[in-house]
Design an enzyme around this catalytic site. Structure first.
Site, PDB file in Angstrom:
ATOM      1  N   ASP A   1     -13.959 -13.003 -11.415  1.00 39.08           N
ATOM      2  CA  ASP A   1     -12.523 -13.287 -11.523  1.00 39.08           C
ATOM      3  C   ASP A   1     -11.784 -12.043 -12.036  1.00 39.08           C
ATOM      4  O   ASP A   1     -12.076 -11.531 -13.121  1.00 39.08           O
ATOM      5  CB  ASP A   1     -12.335 -14.470 -12.481  1.00 39.08           C
ATOM      6  CG  ASP A   1     -10.868 -14.750 -12.770  1.00 39.08           C
ATOM      7  OD1 ASP A   1     -10.010 -14.358 -11.954  1.00 39.08           O
ATOM      8  OD2 ASP A   1     -10.568 -15.346 -13.817  1.00 39.08           O
ATOM      9  N   GLY A   2     -10.807 -11.583 -11.259  1.00 37.66           N
ATOM     10  CA  GLY A   2     -10.111 -10.343 -11.590  1.00 37.66           C
ATOM     11  C   GLY A   2      -9.168 -10.448 -12.777  1.00 37.66           C
ATOM     12  O   GLY A   2      -8.956  -9.461 -13.484  1.00 37.66           O
TER      13      GLY A   2
ATOM     14  N   ASP B   1      -3.122  -8.498  -6.992  1.00 37.47           N
ATOM     15  CA  ASP B   1      -2.716  -8.912  -5.638  1.00 37.47           C
ATOM     16  C   ASP B   1      -3.411 -10.218  -5.253  1.00 37.47           C
ATOM     17  O   ASP B   1      -4.246 -10.254  -4.344  1.00 37.47           O
ATOM     18  CB  ASP B   1      -3.091  -7.761  -4.669  1.00 37.47           C
ATOM     19  CG  ASP B   1      -2.756  -8.080  -3.221  1.00 37.47           C
ATOM     20  OD1 ASP B   1      -1.861  -8.916  -2.986  1.00 37.47           O
ATOM     21  OD2 ASP B   1      -3.391  -7.484  -2.331  1.00 37.47           O
TER      22      ASP B   1
ATOM     23  N   HIS C   1       0.818  -1.224   0.000  1.00 40.66           N
ATOM     24  CA  HIS C   1       0.000   0.000   0.000  1.00 40.66           C
ATOM     25  C   HIS C   1       0.847   1.268   0.000  1.00 40.66           C
ATOM     26  O   HIS C   1       0.402   2.291  -0.511  1.00 40.66           O
ATOM     27  CB  HIS C   1      -0.981  -0.027   1.184  1.00 40.66           C
ATOM     28  CG  HIS C   1      -1.942  -1.178   1.104  1.00 40.66           C
ATOM     29  ND1 HIS C   1      -2.366  -1.889   2.181  1.00 40.66           N
ATOM     30  CD2 HIS C   1      -2.536  -1.759   0.016  1.00 40.66           C
ATOM     31  CE1 HIS C   1      -3.184  -2.863   1.785  1.00 40.66           C
ATOM     32  NE2 HIS C   1      -3.308  -2.802   0.482  1.00 40.66           N
TER      33      HIS C   1
ATOM     34  N   GLU D   1     -13.653  -9.059  -6.877  1.00 35.52           N
ATOM     35  CA  GLU D   1     -13.480  -9.949  -5.725  1.00 35.52           C
ATOM     36  C   GLU D   1     -14.303 -11.204  -5.997  1.00 35.52           C
ATOM     37  O   GLU D   1     -15.501 -11.129  -6.253  1.00 35.52           O
ATOM     38  CB  GLU D   1     -13.903  -9.252  -4.424  1.00 35.52           C
ATOM     39  CG  GLU D   1     -13.896 -10.137  -3.191  1.00 35.52           C
ATOM     40  CD  GLU D   1     -12.584 -10.882  -2.937  1.00 35.52           C
ATOM     41  OE1 GLU D   1     -11.529 -10.253  -2.857  1.00 35.52           O
ATOM     42  OE2 GLU D   1     -12.627 -12.137  -2.827  1.00 35.52           O
TER      43      GLU D   1
ATOM     44  N   SER E   1      -6.660  -2.220  -0.234  1.00 34.84           N
ATOM     45  CA  SER E   1      -6.386  -1.540  -1.512  1.00 34.84           C
ATOM     46  C   SER E   1      -7.593  -0.774  -2.083  1.00 34.84           C
ATOM     47  O   SER E   1      -7.411   0.315  -2.635  1.00 34.84           O
ATOM     48  CB  SER E   1      -5.828  -2.536  -2.535  1.00 34.84           C
ATOM     49  OG  SER E   1      -6.639  -3.684  -2.627  1.00 34.84           O
TER      50      SER E   1
ATOM     51  N   HIS F   1      -7.879  -8.113  -7.260  1.00 29.75           N
ATOM     52  CA  HIS F   1      -8.163  -8.952  -6.092  1.00 29.75           C
ATOM     53  C   HIS F   1      -8.372  -8.004  -4.909  1.00 29.75           C
ATOM     54  O   HIS F   1      -7.435  -7.689  -4.169  1.00 29.75           O
ATOM     55  CB  HIS F   1      -6.994  -9.901  -5.805  1.00 29.75           C
ATOM     56  CG  HIS F   1      -6.725 -10.874  -6.915  1.00 29.75           C
ATOM     57  ND1 HIS F   1      -6.184 -10.496  -8.118  1.00 29.75           N
ATOM     58  CD2 HIS F   1      -6.937 -12.218  -7.000  1.00 29.75           C
ATOM     59  CE1 HIS F   1      -6.063 -11.564  -8.899  1.00 29.75           C
ATOM     60  NE2 HIS F   1      -6.519 -12.626  -8.244  1.00 29.75           N
TER      61      HIS F   1
HETATM   62  N1  SAM Z   1      -5.824  -6.365  -2.508  1.00 30.58           N
HETATM   63  C1  SAM Z   1      -6.313  -6.488  -1.147  1.00 30.58           C
HETATM   64  C2  SAM Z   1      -5.673  -5.415  -0.304  1.00 30.58           C
HETATM   65  O1  SAM Z   1      -4.542  -5.009  -0.603  1.00 30.58           O
HETATM   66  O2  SAM Z   1      -6.317  -4.950   0.644  1.00 30.58           O
HETATM   67  C3  SAM Z   1      -6.026  -7.858  -0.581  1.00 30.58           C
HETATM   68  C4  SAM Z   1      -6.413  -8.963  -1.478  1.00 30.58           C
HETATM   69  S1  SAM Z   1      -6.133 -10.579  -0.849  1.00 30.58           S
HETATM   70  C5  SAM Z   1      -4.423 -10.752  -0.864  1.00 30.58           C
HETATM   71  C6  SAM Z   1      -6.643 -11.545  -2.232  1.00 30.58           C
HETATM   72  C7  SAM Z   1      -8.126 -11.507  -2.476  1.00 30.58           C
HETATM   73  O3  SAM Z   1      -8.365 -12.037  -3.779  1.00 30.58           O
HETATM   74  C8  SAM Z   1      -8.937 -12.342  -1.526  1.00 30.58           C
HETATM   75  O4  SAM Z   1      -9.966 -11.565  -0.969  1.00 30.58           O
HETATM   76  C9  SAM Z   1      -9.529 -13.454  -2.400  1.00 30.58           C
HETATM   77  O5  SAM Z   1     -10.834 -13.833  -2.006  1.00 30.58           O
HETATM   78  C10 SAM Z   1      -9.567 -12.801  -3.740  1.00 30.58           C
HETATM   79  N2  SAM Z   1      -9.511 -13.678  -4.924  1.00 30.58           N
HETATM   80  C11 SAM Z   1      -8.937 -14.902  -5.039  1.00 30.58           C
HETATM   81  N3  SAM Z   1      -8.994 -15.320  -6.325  1.00 30.58           N
HETATM   82  C12 SAM Z   1      -9.586 -14.322  -7.030  1.00 30.58           C
HETATM   83  C13 SAM Z   1      -9.872 -14.125  -8.398  1.00 30.58           C
HETATM   84  N4  SAM Z   1      -9.575 -15.068  -9.317  1.00 30.58           N
HETATM   85  N5  SAM Z   1     -10.453 -12.974  -8.781  1.00 30.58           N
HETATM   86  C14 SAM Z   1     -10.771 -12.018  -7.861  1.00 30.58           C
HETATM   87  N6  SAM Z   1     -10.522 -12.152  -6.550  1.00 30.58           N
HETATM   88  C15 SAM Z   1      -9.918 -13.280  -6.134  1.00 30.58           C
END
Ligand code: SAM
Length: 282
Positions: A146-147, A167, A19, A122, A104, A42
């Site tokens: 899916d991101g 992320d 961050h 998410e 984020s 993500h």
């Molecule tokens: N980016 C966030 C932050 O900095 O505050 C933290 C994200 S955390 C490391 C990863 C997140 O990605 C989780 O909430 C998980 O549920 C989500 N996730 C996992 N696979 C994903 C995908 N294919 N597409 C979107 N989100 C996904």
């Protein structure tokens, strides 16, 4: 199956690394008025109360955001860290202790202007529900999807500038190379895209799959920054460091972050350190 929940790790040293890097890039981008599309592939929940049961289980924020927060007066001569701590202060319920840590989506939404767009992805149903409950500006569009597929679907962007944070939780080994392929796909469509990829440093060394694939992609202007709690050889299990790979980092960000992250490392313990390098194509 998605099991990872960021609340268990909120505010840890990797969040600070990620961050602070994100914040530095955003402050640079805000110098010009032209519109930006931001993508957070993500997103997680958006805001984490540190008293939450999940977060209290490991209390990782103590060797992370809370350590930096406690040292904020001593760090005030570093303009980036001073501004970052001031922003962090905006979500605290009281002045002295850290009560909340912003994820984020919050860091991005805070710097999102009227002309900008913000796409937040998410995939976890529970985490997406938490994200949906956050108060965010109208430019922020949340998608329970899916991101990595989502970011590709946004290309080419409708704005002159494009900036993404990737992320993942890396629950699947395959994600390291999926992320590298996504980086390549984004760069092919938006040559000037700024992309920030977070990766964990684990004893298994799996992040090398990502770094090697990125290097072989022929992309220029890749900068790699790693904040480690202790040297790799001393870790037998668990994450010993946090990595960020930046495509097209704005000019001067490397110097600025090298200075600030060295100061962050000094708050994290005697064996913590930061190192960075330009990642030259093979
Ligand atoms: N980016 C966030 C932050 O900095 O505050 C933290 C994200 S955390 C490391 C990863 C997140 O990605 C989780 O909430 C998980 O549920 C989500 N996730 C996992 N696979 C994903 C995908 N294919 N597409 C979107 N989100 C996904």
């Amino acid at each position: 199956m998605l099991a990872y929940q960021h609340a268990y790790h909120a505010g840890n040293f990797a969040d600070v690394h990620k961050h602070l890097t994100l914040f530095a890039v955003l402050q640079y981008l805000l110098r010009k008025s032209s519109a930006i599309t931001y993508v957070d592939t993500h997103a997680g929940r958006g805001l984490y109360p540190l008293e939450a049961e999940e977060t209290q289980r490991l209390r990782e924020y103590r060797q992370g955001a809370a350590a930096v927060w406690a040292a904020r007066e001593a760090l005030a001569d570093d303009p980036l860290l001073a501004a970052w701590c001031e922003r962090l202060g905006d979500v605290q319920s009281g002045a002295s202790t850290l009560s909340h840590y912003p994820g984020s989506p919050w860091w991005l939404a805070n710097d999102c202007r009227e002309q900008d767009r913000l796409a937040l992805f998410e995939l976890h149903p529970g985490e997406a529900t938490h994200l949906e409950a956050q108060v965010l500006p109208p430019q922020a569009r949340r998608q329970h999807a899916d991101g990595l597929a989502g970011i590709r679907a946004l290309l080419p962007p409708a704005t002159p500038r494009f900036c993404a944070l990737i992320d993942p939780s890396y629950e699947r080994k395959q994600e390291y190379t999926d992320v590298a392929a996504t980086l390549q796909a984004v760069a092919a469509k938006v040559r000037h895209a700024i992309v920030m990829i977070w990766y964990p440093l684990l004893p298994s060394g799996r992040h090398h799959d990502l770094l090697t694939a990125a290097r072989r992609s022929g992309l220029r202007k890749l900068w790699r920054s790693e904040l480690t709690l202790h040297p790799p050889g001393e870790a037998t299990h668990g994450m010993y460091g946090s990595g960020m790979l930046l495509l097209n980092p704005p000019w001067g960000i490397d110097t600025q972050l090298n200075a600030s992250l060295a100061r962050v490392a000094s708050c994290l313990g005697d064996t913590a350190s930061h190192a960075s390098q330009w990642w030259v194509p093979e």
